[in-house]
Scaffold this motif. Structure first.
Motif, PDB file in Angstrom:
ATOM      1  N   LEU A   1       0.806  -1.216   0.000  1.00 56.63           N
ATOM      2  CA  LEU A   1       0.000   0.000   0.000  1.00 56.63           C
ATOM      3  C   LEU A   1       0.844   1.275   0.000  1.00 56.63           C
ATOM      4  N   ASN A   2       2.146   1.135  -0.353  1.00 58.20           N
ATOM      5  CA  ASN A   2       3.066   2.278  -0.328  1.00 58.20           C
ATOM      6  C   ASN A   2       3.023   2.982   1.024  1.00 58.20           C
ATOM      7  N   SER A   3       2.917   2.203   2.074  1.00 58.84           N
ATOM      8  CA  SER A   3       2.714   2.764   3.411  1.00 58.84           C
ATOM      9  C   SER A   3       3.708   2.222   4.432  1.00 58.84           C
ATOM     10  N   ALA A   4       4.933   1.885   3.996  1.00 55.64           N
ATOM     11  CA  ALA A   4       5.969   1.374   4.895  1.00 55.64           C
ATOM     12  C   ALA A   4       5.500   0.117   5.612  1.00 55.64           C
ATOM     13  N   LEU A   5       4.777  -0.742   4.888  1.00 50.38           N
ATOM     14  CA  LEU A   5       4.344  -2.040   5.402  1.00 50.38           C
ATOM     15  C   LEU A   5       5.094  -3.108   4.610  1.00 50.38           C
ATOM     16  N   PRO A   6       6.246  -3.582   5.102  1.00 46.11           N
ATOM     17  CA  PRO A   6       7.102  -4.456   4.302  1.00 46.11           C
ATOM     18  C   PRO A   6       6.549  -5.874   4.189  1.00 46.11           C
ATOM     19  N   ILE A   7       6.606  -6.404   2.984  1.00 44.97           N
ATOM     20  CA  ILE A   7       6.321  -7.812   2.726  1.00 44.97           C
ATOM     21  C   ILE A   7       7.565  -8.423   2.096  1.00 44.97           C
ATOM     22  N   GLU A   8       8.089  -9.464   2.698  1.00 42.95           N
ATOM     23  CA  GLU A   8       9.243 -10.180   2.160  1.00 42.95           C
ATOM     24  C   GLU A   8       8.753 -11.551   1.718  1.00 42.95           C
ATOM     25  N   ALA A   9       8.368 -11.640   0.453  1.00 43.20           N
ATOM     26  CA  ALA A   9       7.755 -12.854  -0.079  1.00 43.20           C
ATOM     27  C   ALA A   9       8.830 -13.823  -0.549  1.00 43.20           C
ATOM     28  N   GLY A  10       8.603 -15.101  -0.314  1.00 41.59           N
ATOM     29  CA  GLY A  10       9.577 -16.123  -0.652  1.00 41.59           C
ATOM     30  C   GLY A  10       9.498 -16.572  -2.099  1.00 41.59           C
ATOM     31  N   ALA A  11      10.443 -17.418  -2.486  1.00 44.83           N
ATOM     32  CA  ALA A  11      10.506 -17.950  -3.848  1.00 44.83           C
ATOM     33  C   ALA A  11       9.345 -18.912  -4.090  1.00 44.83           C
ATOM     34  N   GLU A  12       8.947 -19.025  -5.359  1.00 42.15           N
ATOM     35  CA  GLU A  12       7.839 -19.891  -5.735  1.00 42.15           C
ATOM     36  C   GLU A  12       8.176 -20.665  -7.001  1.00 42.15           C
ATOM     37  N   LEU A  13       7.576 -21.841  -7.132  1.00 47.47           N
ATOM     38  CA  LEU A  13       7.720 -22.683  -8.314  1.00 47.47           C
ATOM     39  C   LEU A  13       6.336 -23.067  -8.800  1.00 47.47           C
ATOM     40  N   THR A  14       6.025 -22.753 -10.053  1.00 44.35           N
ATOM     41  CA  THR A  14       4.739 -23.109 -10.631  1.00 44.35           C
ATOM     42  C   THR A  14       4.960 -23.966 -11.877  1.00 44.35           C
ATOM     43  N   PHE A  15       3.899 -24.656 -12.308  1.00 45.32           N
ATOM     44  CA  PHE A  15       3.992 -25.535 -13.467  1.00 45.32           C
ATOM     45  C   PHE A  15       2.816 -25.272 -14.400  1.00 45.32           C
ATOM     46  N   ASP A  16       3.104 -25.260 -15.705  1.00 45.86           N
ATOM     47  CA  ASP A  16       2.089 -25.163 -16.752  1.00 45.86           C
ATOM     48  C   ASP A  16       2.112 -26.450 -17.555  1.00 45.86           C
ATOM     49  N   ILE A  17       0.961 -26.831 -18.068  1.00 49.60           N
ATOM     50  CA  ILE A  17       0.884 -28.064 -18.849  1.00 49.60           C
ATOM     51  C   ILE A  17      -0.163 -27.897 -19.935  1.00 49.60           C
ATOM     52  N   GLU A  18       0.098 -28.521 -21.090  1.00 51.56           N
ATOM     53  CA  GLU A  18      -0.869 -28.482 -22.187  1.00 51.56           C
ATOM     54  C   GLU A  18      -0.744 -29.740 -23.027  1.00 51.56           C
ATOM     55  N   ALA A  19      -1.889 -30.240 -23.492  1.00 52.77           N
ATOM     56  CA  ALA A  19      -1.946 -31.340 -24.450  1.00 52.77           C
ATOM     57  C   ALA A  19      -2.767 -30.885 -25.639  1.00 52.77           C
ATOM     58  N   SER A  20      -2.288 -31.162 -26.846  1.00 51.65           N
ATOM     59  CA  SER A  20      -2.983 -30.732 -28.061  1.00 51.65           C
ATOM     60  C   SER A  20      -3.176 -31.919 -28.992  1.00 51.65           C
TER      61      SER A  20
END
Length: 851
Positions: free
Chosen positions: A777-796
């Motif tokens: 909120l641009n209000s000096a409220l720090p969030i230190e978010a961790g690393a993430e791993l996501t997966f995408d998949i498709e079949a055609s």
């Protein structure tokens, strides 16, 4: 070909230049290549995947033969995924390109800013068919820190079905293309087939059951006589909003106190609603004979996007419900000249005194907005974006192997704002609930003349000389809003705020048209002393009528060490001219602060109040770029590794909010700015900090045959780190410095495995996002978010020769970013600037029919 154009006023010289261009173009109105038979078209499709014209004005080069890093992205890399926005498509295949949702971000919700190599959106030059694309009219006032104040092109208006390929030059190129090419250059090549029809429909929805969207698109190729083509691409989309909110603590407190009128959630964090999104692109070309061609391409687009704003608490919202922070309700006397006075309504334990409230409601001479909105209200903000452009040109060969390109370009972007479910509090009971606060318009025109000549000197393998001239005109217009959106009503002097709450309308005195012109000349020389050695130098001089001149240079070189390995390097200077909008825009936004919602004004840097706070006329940003890399190619293995360093001085951004004292507010009021009494702070654009951005890009691709089909493995790895070297602590808050340095993941990577048989195919992709920081909120409220791993998949699967279908999922394991530790304050369950998004998993299906 010169891919940049300039900003020019419609002076007589400019009009003469345009007239000359029009005469030159009269011999044929259309685009760069002529129609071929089916076999020739197939060969060109293969070729376009391998070669690029970016970074050179000689013959096209492959990605491994280029002296600077270039990604050449094929059309199927865009179409073979469920994403429906061009920004998201680019982000999925270029790890150094970051985009996020931008909820509750004023105009940035309508045109989302994106970041290449950790720099601002307007540090990346965007071309279409090699011609500079115009900027969006939207200035990103709320850009999550990284993009604050940026004004860049809107590539989301380009439909995926219109694309033949995309080239991403990851190197500074201002000496070749002019302003903005600090982080790099993106060139969108439009389809140019002269026959065939393709229809496609995509439908998707998030795992949560919201955000449902359907996209219809088509591409039609038509012959233009037997020597040309006329290609049309169309897309239409509608999308429902999403909601990843929890109830705000203050809203829940109201409910707990017995207020049954409060919505749950009172404020929504999610993707906006797209009522309609229409896009049309045309690309056409005609072979004129004797080595000459004519071309034309352009677009028309319109979309209506609507999202939410912050919740207005019915007890505390300043200037609407209260004037003392929530101790009493703000009550307006509708007959201030009479002797009668209105009762005081005290607020105790989140409940207004019911007896005093009933007295006010029964008295026709008294008014409180609690009567209209007893549960508070949340404005709905939106905009209608209309965008159009046209490019006309002719090119070919004359004389002894001299090649020319003459072109004219005009582009226009307009965003007309609207806001519903809100009030102009100063009007009291006469206030409407819907307003039209006005519009921004960006208009750009350019004339280009370029020549080049390939040479074969006796003492070298080959050489190429190029030179060019261009003129440009930029215009930024502010259109005043409807009268109720800015009117200072009869209750102004009683403490009620002026203008449509959340986004006050532009006043007539703020409206107007502002323009700038400039011209540029350049020279570019490329030399191959031997077959294995290549070098080039470029020099460009530009003259702007508002801040003067700038001259930039670039050197690049490449050495083919062995057949499979080459080394490359480049060094250059660059610049980004401040936009006309940044120099002249005025705006008022509602910011979340530790003291609650407060109105903040954006003023021109030369405005008296800005000058009082240290404002000065804007100067161009300047940069120095360095890159060093290697390219390895052996049979089906392809590897590039490129290190980069970008030093930017005098970067342009908005200041952090600068508090207004009572004396400064009084000064504004005396100057006729009546709504200044409700302003808590001002910001303005300034050249106030320097940065160094460095890192590397790794691209590894390997293809082989497996299980009777074709396999491909591609690994993309990017590391980008920004350091703020110098800044003005009076204007730039520590939280903004940390956002600039840590607001994007330092590491991003994708690993994609594709497998294709005759009719069956598909892929699986892993996406890694490193940790990041958010100033919530641009209000000096720090969030230190961790690393993430996501997966995408498709079949055609290809059902017939003409019909194919696919089903897939983005983030099919339904991952979310770390929970927001400050979620109770404004109801955002997750960090709103998360680079992986915060909507969770998304599934889709796609059908494609060609004939």
């Amino acid at each position: 070909m010169n891919h940049k154009y300039s900003q020019v006023e419609e002076s007589p010289s400019f009009k003469r230049a345009v007239l000359a261009a029009s005469i030159a173009l009269a011999i044929g109105p259309f685009a760069v290549v002529h129609a071929d038979d089916a076999e020739g078209e197939e060969k060109k499709e293969v070729e376009v995947e391998r070669v690029s014209v970016l970074g050179t004005r000689a013959a096209p080069r492959s990605a491994t033969e280029s002296a600077v890093p270039i990604d050449i992205i094929r059309a199927e890399d865009f179409t073979n995924q469920g994403l429906i926005d061009m920004n998201d498509m680019i982000s999925s295949v270029v790890p150094s390109y970051n985009i996020n949702a931008q909820p509750i971000s004023d105009a940035a919700t309508l045109v989302r800013p994106a970041n290449l190599r950790g720099l601002a959106p307007d540090h990346t030059l965007v071309l279409v068919n090699g011609v500079r694309r115009h900027r969006s009219a939207v200035i990103t006032f709320l850009g999550g820190g990284l993009s604050d104040g940026a004004q860049g092109p809107d590539i989301s208006l380009i439909p995926g079905i219109a694309i033949k390929s995309v080239e991403v030059l990851r190197d500074g190129a201002a000496a070749q293309y002019g302003s903005d090419a600090i982080a790099g250059v993106m060139n969108f090549n439009l389809r140019n087939n002269a026959q065939g029809v393709e229809f496609e429909v995509k439908h998707g929805e998030y795992f949560e059951g919201d955000g449902t969207n359907t996209v219809y698109s088509a591409n039609i190729g038509l012959p233009l006589t037997d020597q040309g083509f006329f290609n049309v691409s169309y897309e239409f989309k509608q999308a429902d909003p999403t909601d990843r909110s929890i109830q705000r603590a203050d809203a829940q407190a109201l409910t707990d106190a017995g207020n049954t009128n409060v919505a749950n959630p009172a404020q929504v964090w999610g993707l906006p609603e797209t009522h309609r999104d229409f896009k049309l692109f045309v690309n056409s070309g005609l072979d004129l004979g004797n080595g000459k061609e004519a071309y034309m391409f352009g677009n028309w687009a319109e979309r209506n996007v609507e999202g939410g704003f912050f919740f207005r608490n019915p007890n505390t919202r300043s200037g609407v419900f209260s004037g003392d922070g929530g101790q009493t309700l703000l009550v307006g006397d509708l007959t201030p000249n009479d002797s009668n006075s209105c009762p005081t309504i005290n607020i105790v334990n989140d409940v207004p005194d019911p007896v005093a409230l009933a007295q006010v409601q029964a008295d026709p001479n008294c008014w409180t907005f609690y009567e209209r909105y007893p549960g508070g209200f949340t404005p709905r903000f939106g905009g209608i974006v209309v965008d159009g452009s046209i490019a006309l040109g002719t090119k070919g060969e004359w004389g002894d192997s001299w090649f020319y390109d003459i072109s004219f370009y005009a582009g226009r972007s307009e965003v007309e704002f609207y806001i519903n479910n809100t009030v102009n509090a100063s009007m009291g009971p006469d206030s409407p609930s819907s307003f039209k606060p006005g519009a921004y318009t960006q208009i750009e025109k350019a004339f280009n003349f370029d020549i080049s000549k390939p040479m074969e000197p006796a003492w070298a393998d080959s050489a190429n000389l190029a030179a060019g001239f261009e003129m440009r005109e930029d215009t930024f217009e502010i259109t005043a809003g409807d009268t109720p959106s800015f009117l200072d009503g009869p209750l102004t002097d009683q403490g009620f705020s002026i203008g449509s709450n959340g986004f006050p309308g532009f006043k007539p005195e703020d409206a107007g048209s502002f323009d700038r012109q400039n011209w540029a000349i350049y020279v570019d020389y490329e030399l191959s002393p031997t077959e294995n050695l290549f070098t080039s130098v470029a020099l460009r001089h530009e003259d702007y009528d508002d801040f003067g001149t700038t001259t930039n240079w670039k050197w690049s070189g490449r050495w083919q060490v062995i057949d499979s390995l080459s080394l490359r390097a480049a060094a250059s200077t660059g610049f980004r001219a401040p936009t006309v909008g940044q120099n002249n825009v005025r705006n008022v936004t509602t910011q979340f602060t530790p003291q609650g919602l407060q109105d903040q004004a954006t003023l021109p840097p030369t405005h008296p109040v800005s000058v009082l706070k240290g404002g000065e006329p804007l100067e161009p940003e300047e940069s120095v770029n360095y890159s060093l890399g290697m390219a390895f190619e052996h049979e089906d293995l392809f590897i590039t590794l490129d290190l980069f360093k970008i030093e930017v001085t005098d970067r342009i951004s908005q200041t952090s909010p600068l508090a207004l004292s009572p004396a400064e507010r009084a000064l504004l009021v005396s100057q006729g700015v009546r709504d200044a009494a409700s302003l808590s702070s001002v910001v303005y654009f300034t050249n106030d900090f320097d940065t160094t951005t460095e890192g590397f890009d790794l691209v590894v691709s390997y293809s082989w045959e497996m299980l009777g089909g074709d396999s491909n493995l591609m690994w993309l790895l990017n590391r980008t780190q920004t350091t703020v070297d110098d800044f003005n602590p009076a204007n730039i808050a520590p939280e903004k410095i940390r956002t600039l340095e840590e607001g994007l993941p330092e590491w991003r990577s994708t690993l994609t495995m594709r497998q294709n048989w005759d009719k069956l195919g598909g892929f699986i992709r892993a996406n890694f996002y490193d940790e990041y920081y958010e100033d919530h909120l641009n209000s000096a409220l720090p969030i230190e978010a961790g690393a993430e791993l996501t997966f995408d998949i498709e079949a055609s699967y290809r059902f017939t020769e003409n019909l194919a279908g696919a089903i897939g999922a983005q983030n099919f394991t339904d991952e979310y970013p770390d929970r927001n530790p400050w979620d109770f304050i404004a109801g955002a369950a997750y960090p709103s600037t998360s680079p992986m998004g915060f909507m969770g998993g998304y599934y889709y299906f796609r059908l494609n029919y060609q004939f």
